[in-house]
Design a protein around this motif. Structure first.
Motif, PDB file in Angstrom:
ATOM      1  N   VAL A  11       5.519 -22.464 -25.664  1.00 60.07           N
ATOM      2  CA  VAL A  11       4.484 -22.334 -26.697  1.00 60.07           C
ATOM      3  C   VAL A  11       3.675 -21.060 -26.456  1.00 60.07           C
ATOM      4  CG1 VAL A  11       2.436 -23.393 -27.715  1.00 60.07           C
ATOM      5  CG2 VAL A  11       4.399 -24.806 -27.139  1.00 60.07           C
ATOM      6  N   ARG A  12       3.352 -20.768 -25.221  1.00 59.76           N
ATOM      7  CA  ARG A  12       2.596 -19.542 -24.906  1.00 59.76           C
ATOM      8  C   ARG A  12       3.393 -18.291 -25.265  1.00 59.76           C
ATOM      9  NH1 ARG A  12      -0.300 -21.034 -19.134  1.00 59.76           N
ATOM     10  NH2 ARG A  12      -1.968 -22.281 -20.050  1.00 59.76           N
ATOM     11  N   ARG A  13       4.697 -18.286 -24.969  1.00 62.19           N
ATOM     12  CA  ARG A  13       5.545 -17.146 -25.336  1.00 62.19           C
ATOM     13  C   ARG A  13       5.547 -16.942 -26.845  1.00 62.19           C
ATOM     14  NH1 ARG A  13      10.374 -19.179 -22.658  1.00 62.19           N
ATOM     15  NH2 ARG A  13       9.439 -19.582 -20.665  1.00 62.19           N
ATOM     16  N   ALA A  14       5.684 -18.025 -27.583  1.00 63.88           N
ATOM     17  CA  ALA A  14       5.681 -17.936 -29.047  1.00 63.88           C
ATOM     18  C   ALA A  14       4.328 -17.424 -29.550  1.00 63.88           C
ATOM     19  CB  ALA A  14       6.002 -19.295 -29.662  1.00 63.88           C
ATOM     20  N   ALA A  15       3.241 -17.874 -28.944  1.00 64.13           N
ATOM     21  CA  ALA A  15       1.908 -17.422 -29.349  1.00 64.13           C
ATOM     22  C   ALA A  15       1.766 -15.914 -29.142  1.00 64.13           C
ATOM     23  CB  ALA A  15       0.833 -18.178 -28.569  1.00 64.13           C
ATOM     24  N   ARG A  16       2.222 -15.407 -27.993  1.00 68.49           N
ATOM     25  CA  ARG A  16       2.159 -13.961 -27.730  1.00 68.49           C
ATOM     26  C   ARG A  16       3.010 -13.189 -28.729  1.00 68.49           C
ATOM     27  NH1 ARG A  16       2.319 -15.693 -22.407  1.00 68.49           N
ATOM     28  NH2 ARG A  16       4.566 -15.382 -22.301  1.00 68.49           N
ATOM     29  N   ALA A  17       4.204 -13.684 -29.001  1.00 69.86           N
ATOM     30  CA  ALA A  17       5.108 -13.005 -29.923  1.00 69.86           C
ATOM     31  C   ALA A  17       4.522 -12.957 -31.333  1.00 69.86           C
ATOM     32  CB  ALA A  17       6.471 -13.695 -29.929  1.00 69.86           C
ATOM     33  N   ILE A  18       3.915 -14.042 -31.773  1.00 72.81           N
ATOM     34  CA  ILE A  18       3.295 -14.081 -33.105  1.00 72.81           C
ATOM     35  C   ILE A  18       2.119 -13.120 -33.156  1.00 72.81           C
ATOM     36  CG2 ILE A  18       1.938 -15.535 -34.666  1.00 72.81           C
ATOM     37  CD1 ILE A  18       3.920 -17.818 -33.857  1.00 72.81           C
ATOM     38  N   ARG A  19       1.314 -13.113 -32.113  1.00 76.61           N
ATOM     39  CA  ARG A  19       0.160 -12.212 -32.045  1.00 76.61           C
ATOM     40  C   ARG A  19       0.621 -10.753 -32.168  1.00 76.61           C
ATOM     41  NH1 ARG A  19      -1.763 -13.957 -27.356  1.00 76.61           N
ATOM     42  NH2 ARG A  19      -2.756 -15.744 -28.275  1.00 76.61           N
ATOM     43  N   ASP A  20       1.775 -10.442 -31.584  1.00 74.59           N
ATOM     44  CA  ASP A  20       2.303  -9.081 -31.615  1.00 74.59           C
ATOM     45  C   ASP A  20       3.037  -8.753 -32.924  1.00 74.59           C
ATOM     46  OD1 ASP A  20       1.329  -8.762 -29.054  1.00 74.59           O
ATOM     47  OD2 ASP A  20       3.277  -9.062 -28.098  1.00 74.59           O
ATOM     48  N   ALA A  21       3.537  -9.768 -33.617  1.00 75.24           N
ATOM     49  CA  ALA A  21       4.396  -9.549 -34.783  1.00 75.24           C
ATOM     50  C   ALA A  21       3.633  -9.361 -36.089  1.00 75.24           C
ATOM     51  CB  ALA A  21       5.374 -10.709 -34.939  1.00 75.24           C
ATOM     52  N   VAL A  22       2.543 -10.078 -36.264  1.00 72.28           N
ATOM     53  CA  VAL A  22       1.819 -10.035 -37.543  1.00 72.28           C
ATOM     54  C   VAL A  22       0.311 -10.004 -37.286  1.00 72.28           C
ATOM     55  CG1 VAL A  22       3.616 -11.275 -38.825  1.00 72.28           C
ATOM     56  CG2 VAL A  22       1.781 -12.563 -37.763  1.00 72.28           C
ATOM     57  N   PRO A  23      -0.464  -9.500 -38.255  1.00 71.37           N
ATOM     58  CA  PRO A  23      -1.930  -9.514 -38.106  1.00 71.37           C
ATOM     59  C   PRO A  23      -2.451 -10.950 -38.043  1.00 71.37           C
ATOM     60  CG  PRO A  23      -1.257  -8.046 -39.887  1.00 71.37           C
ATOM     61  CD  PRO A  23      -0.046  -8.816 -39.472  1.00 71.37           C
ATOM     62  N   THR A  24      -3.180 -11.247 -37.000  1.00 70.66           N
ATOM     63  CA  THR A  24      -3.695 -12.608 -36.816  1.00 70.66           C
ATOM     64  C   THR A  24      -5.212 -12.609 -36.721  1.00 70.66           C
ATOM     65  OG1 THR A  24      -3.525 -12.464 -34.430  1.00 70.66           O
ATOM     66  CG2 THR A  24      -1.626 -13.363 -35.583  1.00 70.66           C
ATOM     67  N   ILE A  25      -5.786 -13.713 -37.111  1.00 66.59           N
ATOM     68  CA  ILE A  25      -7.210 -13.958 -36.899  1.00 66.59           C
ATOM     69  C   ILE A  25      -7.366 -14.658 -35.557  1.00 66.59           C
ATOM     70  CG2 ILE A  25      -9.225 -15.234 -37.726  1.00 66.59           C
ATOM     71  CD1 ILE A  25      -8.091 -14.758 -40.581  1.00 66.59           C
ATOM     72  N   ALA A  26      -6.489 -15.628 -35.300  1.00 69.17           N
ATOM     73  CA  ALA A  26      -6.535 -16.373 -34.040  1.00 69.17           C
ATOM     74  C   ALA A  26      -5.182 -17.018 -33.780  1.00 69.17           C
ATOM     75  CB  ALA A  26      -7.606 -17.450 -34.097  1.00 69.17           C
ATOM     76  N   VAL A  27      -4.846 -17.118 -32.499  1.00 66.39           N
ATOM     77  CA  VAL A  27      -3.649 -17.860 -32.072  1.00 66.39           C
ATOM     78  C   VAL A  27      -4.055 -18.627 -30.824  1.00 66.39           C
ATOM     79  CG1 VAL A  27      -1.262 -17.748 -31.297  1.00 66.39           C
ATOM     80  CG2 VAL A  27      -2.098 -16.052 -32.926  1.00 66.39           C
ATOM     81  N   ASP A  28      -3.920 -19.940 -30.869  1.00 68.09           N
ATOM     82  CA  ASP A  28      -4.293 -20.787 -29.744  1.00 68.09           C
ATOM     83  C   ASP A  28      -3.135 -21.681 -29.337  1.00 68.09           C
ATOM     84  OD1 ASP A  28      -7.017 -19.980 -29.560  1.00 68.09           O
ATOM     85  OD2 ASP A  28      -7.483 -21.239 -31.278  1.00 68.09           O
ATOM     86  N   VAL A  29      -3.112 -22.014 -28.051  1.00 66.86           N
ATOM     87  CA  VAL A  29      -2.190 -23.011 -27.522  1.00 66.86           C
ATOM     88  C   VAL A  29      -3.040 -24.221 -27.146  1.00 66.86           C
ATOM     89  CG1 VAL A  29      -0.594 -23.560 -25.661  1.00 66.86           C
ATOM     90  CG2 VAL A  29      -0.562 -21.284 -26.693  1.00 66.86           C
ATOM     91  N   VAL A  30      -2.678 -25.367 -27.688  1.00 62.14           N
ATOM     92  CA  VAL A  30      -3.457 -26.586 -27.487  1.00 62.14           C
ATOM     93  C   VAL A  30      -2.641 -27.576 -26.661  1.00 62.14           C
ATOM     94  CG1 VAL A  30      -4.721 -28.436 -28.642  1.00 62.14           C
ATOM     95  CG2 VAL A  30      -4.547 -26.182 -29.738  1.00 62.14           C
ATOM     96  N   ALA A  31      -3.246 -28.078 -25.599  1.00 67.00           N
ATOM     97  CA  ALA A  31      -2.584 -29.050 -24.723  1.00 67.00           C
ATOM     98  C   ALA A  31      -2.412 -30.388 -25.445  1.00 67.00           C
ATOM     99  CB  ALA A  31      -3.404 -29.242 -23.454  1.00 67.00           C
ATOM    100  N   PRO A  32      -1.424 -31.176 -25.026  1.00 63.17           N
ATOM    101  CA  PRO A  32      -1.171 -32.461 -25.687  1.00 63.17           C
ATOM    102  C   PRO A  32      -2.397 -33.388 -25.729  1.00 63.17           C
ATOM    103  CG  PRO A  32       0.644 -31.925 -24.248  1.00 63.17           C
ATOM    104  CD  PRO A  32      -0.426 -30.895 -23.992  1.00 63.17           C
ATOM    105  N   ASN A  33      -3.184 -33.391 -24.677  1.00 68.01           N
ATOM    106  CA  ASN A  33      -4.344 -34.296 -24.665  1.00 68.01           C
ATOM    107  C   ASN A  33      -5.445 -33.851 -25.626  1.00 68.01           C
ATOM    108  OD1 ASN A  33      -5.039 -32.073 -23.125  1.00 68.01           O
ATOM    109  ND2 ASN A  33      -6.267 -33.252 -21.684  1.00 68.01           N
TER     110      ASN A  33
END
Length: 83
Positions: A11-33
């Motif tokens: 999930v963290r890898r995907a978040a970094r890739a998305i942040r680098d691929a398109v203009p973002t306002i925010a990208v977060d990784v949320v734990a299951p709990n």
């Protein structure tokens, strides 16, 4: 490594890739709990989008994430995906 550690890394890898691929306002990784989906969750808000761009869908697919339905918002695209 446990599945939880691998899932978090994916999930963290995907978040970094998305942040680098398109203009973002925010990208977060949320734990299951903390996620209402009870799974590792990627939560992103993309600028000036009316749909999820192909680059983002590609990264979600490569990471093995499942896109979750989210209501559309005017002027930006909210993306939620779980592993």
């Amino acid at each position: 490594m446990s599945c939880t550690v691998e899932d978090r890394k994916q999930v963290r890898r995907a978040a970094r890739a998305i942040r680098d691929a398109v203009p973002t306002i925010a990208v977060d990784v949320v734990a299951p709990n903390a996620s209402r989906h009870d799974a590792w969750t990627l939560d992103a808000v993309l600028r000036d989008r009316e749909s999820v761009p192909p680059e983002v869908l590609r990264e979600l697919t490569l990471a093995g994430l499942t896109l979750q339905p989210v209501p559309s918002q005017a002027g930006y695209q909210h993306v939620v995906a779980t592993i």
